[in-house]
Write an enzyme that holds these catalytic residues in place. Structure first.
Site, PDB file in Angstrom:
ATOM      1  N   TYR A 140      45.531  51.199  47.684  1.00 14.25           N
ATOM      2  CA  TYR A 140      44.570  52.280  47.932  1.00 14.25           C
ATOM      3  C   TYR A 140      45.027  53.193  49.065  1.00 14.25           C
ATOM      4  CZ  TYR A 140      40.567  50.837  45.035  1.00 14.25           C
ATOM      5  OH  TYR A 140      39.721  50.565  44.006  1.00 14.25           O
ATOM      6  N   LYS A 191      49.719  38.477  42.562  1.00 19.39           N
ATOM      7  CA  LYS A 191      50.613  38.614  41.404  1.00 19.39           C
ATOM      8  C   LYS A 191      52.021  38.288  41.913  1.00 19.39           C
ATOM      9  CE  LYS A 191      51.460  39.709  37.093  1.00 19.39           C
ATOM     10  NZ  LYS A 191      51.051  38.844  35.957  1.00 19.39           N
ATOM     11  N   ASP A 223      45.942  37.975  36.607  1.00 18.04           N
ATOM     12  CA  ASP A 223      45.636  37.980  35.164  1.00 18.04           C
ATOM     13  C   ASP A 223      44.963  36.664  34.762  1.00 18.04           C
ATOM     14  OD1 ASP A 223      48.050  36.701  35.756  1.00 18.04           O
ATOM     15  OD2 ASP A 223      49.081  37.388  33.948  1.00 18.04           O
ATOM     16  N   ASP A 247      38.801  45.038  43.521  1.00 18.68           N
ATOM     17  CA  ASP A 247      37.987  46.070  42.871  1.00 18.68           C
ATOM     18  C   ASP A 247      37.741  45.683  41.419  1.00 18.68           C
ATOM     19  OD1 ASP A 247      36.742  48.622  42.459  1.00 18.68           O
ATOM     20  OD2 ASP A 247      38.575  49.261  41.446  1.00 18.68           O
ATOM     21  N   ASP A 251      34.058  43.945  39.484  1.00 19.00           N
ATOM     22  CA  ASP A 251      33.296  44.496  38.358  1.00 19.00           C
ATOM     23  C   ASP A 251      33.148  43.446  37.257  1.00 19.00           C
ATOM     24  OD1 ASP A 251      33.226  47.014  39.628  1.00 19.00           O
ATOM     25  OD2 ASP A 251      33.405  48.052  37.702  1.00 19.00           O
TER      26      ASP A 251
HETATM   27  C1  IPM Z   1      34.011  50.050  44.549  1.00 15.56           C
HETATM   28  C2  IPM Z   1      34.255  51.374  43.888  1.00 15.56           C
HETATM   29  C3  IPM Z   1      35.156  52.221  44.765  1.00 15.56           C
HETATM   30  C4  IPM Z   1      36.471  51.492  44.919  1.00 15.56           C
HETATM   31  C5  IPM Z   1      35.394  53.659  44.272  1.00 15.56           C
HETATM   32  C6  IPM Z   1      34.104  54.401  44.083  1.00 15.56           C
HETATM   33  C7  IPM Z   1      36.321  54.417  45.164  1.00 15.56           C
HETATM   34  O1  IPM Z   1      34.783  51.189  42.616  1.00 15.56           O
HETATM   35  O2  IPM Z   1      33.468  50.045  45.669  1.00 15.56           O
HETATM   36  O3  IPM Z   1      34.323  49.029  43.958  1.00 15.56           O
HETATM   37  O4  IPM Z   1      37.371  51.611  44.074  1.00 15.56           O
HETATM   38  O5  IPM Z   1      36.619  50.780  45.912  1.00 15.56           O
HETATM   39 MG    MG Z   2      34.849  49.143  42.005  1.00 16.46          MG
END
Ligand code: IPM
Ligand code: MG
Length: 356
Positions: A140, A191, A223, A247, A251
């Protein structure tokens, strides 16, 4: 008297933050503390007002606050801007500017929602682990980065995934400290079979582990971890990983609990901590009063606990959320037949009413 810098942000960020603030005001008298909130702009809202996703003055205010609270940033309106002008840069600038390097994302299953998970109930029921995501380094933030023109007229886009020894060591230490207060298991995700940066990551995590002989350390490739999260997520206690992997895995993990609208987060470093839901600004449902404010409300609970040492207030908020779910109220994302569908504002009211 404590100062909280509040960034509602964009899209549903504004709607869910408003609900979280109601909850904050309701618990405030119970803490014996006073919270002064200042609304600030980051992301698209800041671009519209100041032309940049985060101004230095705004960052300075956040750095001086006792805690930072954020809804979400981003939206299609700003999608075509160059990468350093995008709303997301405002969020990244805040994280970096606060040096909030340890992003804690608790993945906890509310029993009432077990049947809402796309994964079979017996696999996710009772789920309770945390993802500890490194938040201010890795791909990032690594340099060099950019898009360059090549002599043959084509282009090359590139980023750098980089970690230094101290950056790895400090997040690893946090992971072991968290694990000590939990089931004493750390899974480090990398990884290392392909990436040099991951080889260093693994080496440093193993070194740090020597100082925590009471905590069990294991390693998984990212993975494999993505697969294990679906196959048997209850094997995890504390997952520690880099910015990008965290990240993605968070999710995926959020979805195990039924909806990404349920997951709060805390980003802690050595200075001011920042609290935000794991979800984004969801432009497709913004302004319709259908967003789920629970992740943001639960982020207030994390703030009470971590920044203000008010575990009782934190528990009261969590209990109110559980009560609302037990009473059968659901936003659209967690709705199931036989429950009562409510909007974002109503959900905020229902939780607020139940704080005792
Ligand atoms: C998160 C989000 C952010 C990230 C985005 C909005 C920049 O996806 O907080 O997980 O990638 O960190
Ligand atoms: Mg995110």
């Amino acid at each position: 008297m404590y100062k909280i810098a509040v960034f509602p942000g964009d899209g549903i960020g504004v709607e869910v933050t408003a609900q979280a603030m109601k909850v904050l005001r309701k618990v405030e008298p119970k803490t014996g503390l006073r919270f002064e909130t200042e609304e600030l702009l980051a992301g698209g809202a800041s671009i519209d007002q100041f032309g940049v996703p985060l101004t230095p003055e705004t960052l300075a205010k956040a750095q001086k606050a006792d805690a930072v609270f954020l809804g979400a940033v981003g939206g299609p309106k700003w999608d075509s801007l160059p990468s350093d002008k995008r709303p997301e840069k405002g969020l990244l600038g805040l994280r970096k500017g606060l040096n909030a390097y340890a992003n804690v994302r608790p993945v906890k299953m509310f029993p009432q929602l077990a049947s809402r998970s796309p994964i079979r109930e017996e696999i996710v029921k009772g789920l309770d682990f945390i993802i500890l995501r490194e938040l201010v380094s890795g791909v990032y933030f690594g340099s060099p980065r950019g898009i360059e023109k090549l002599p043959d007229g084509t282009e090359r886009g590139f980023n750098t995934m980089s970690y230094t020894t101290p950056e790895i060591a400090r997040i690893a230490r946090r992971a072991f400290e968290f694990a000590r207060k939990r089931r004493k298991k750390v899974t480090s995700v990398d990884k290392a079979n392909v990436l040099d940066v991951s080889q260093l990551w693994r080496k440093v995590v193993i070194e740090v582990a020597n100082g925590f002989p009471d905590v069990e350390l294991s390693h998984r490739y990212v993975d494999d971890c993505a697969m294990q999260l679906i196959r048997d997520p209850k094997q995890f206690d504390v997952i520690v990983t880099s910015n990008l992997f965290g990240d993605i895995l968070s999710d995926e993990s959020a979805m195990l609990t039924g909806s990404i609208g349920m997951l709060p987060s805390a980003s802690v470093g050595d200075k001011v901590a920042m609290y935000e839901p794991v979800h984004g600004s969801a432009p497709d449902i913004a302004g319709k009063d259908i967003a789920n404010p629970l992740a943001t409300i639960l982020s207030v609970a994390m703030m009470m606990e971590h920044s203000f040492d008010q575990p009782k207030a934190a528990r009261a908020i969590e209990a109110a959320v559980e009560k609302v779910l037990a009473d059968g109220y659901r936003t659209a994302d967690i709705y199931a037949e036989g429950t009562t569908r409510v909007g974002c504002v109503k959900m905020g009211d229902l939780v607020t009413e139940r704080i005792s």
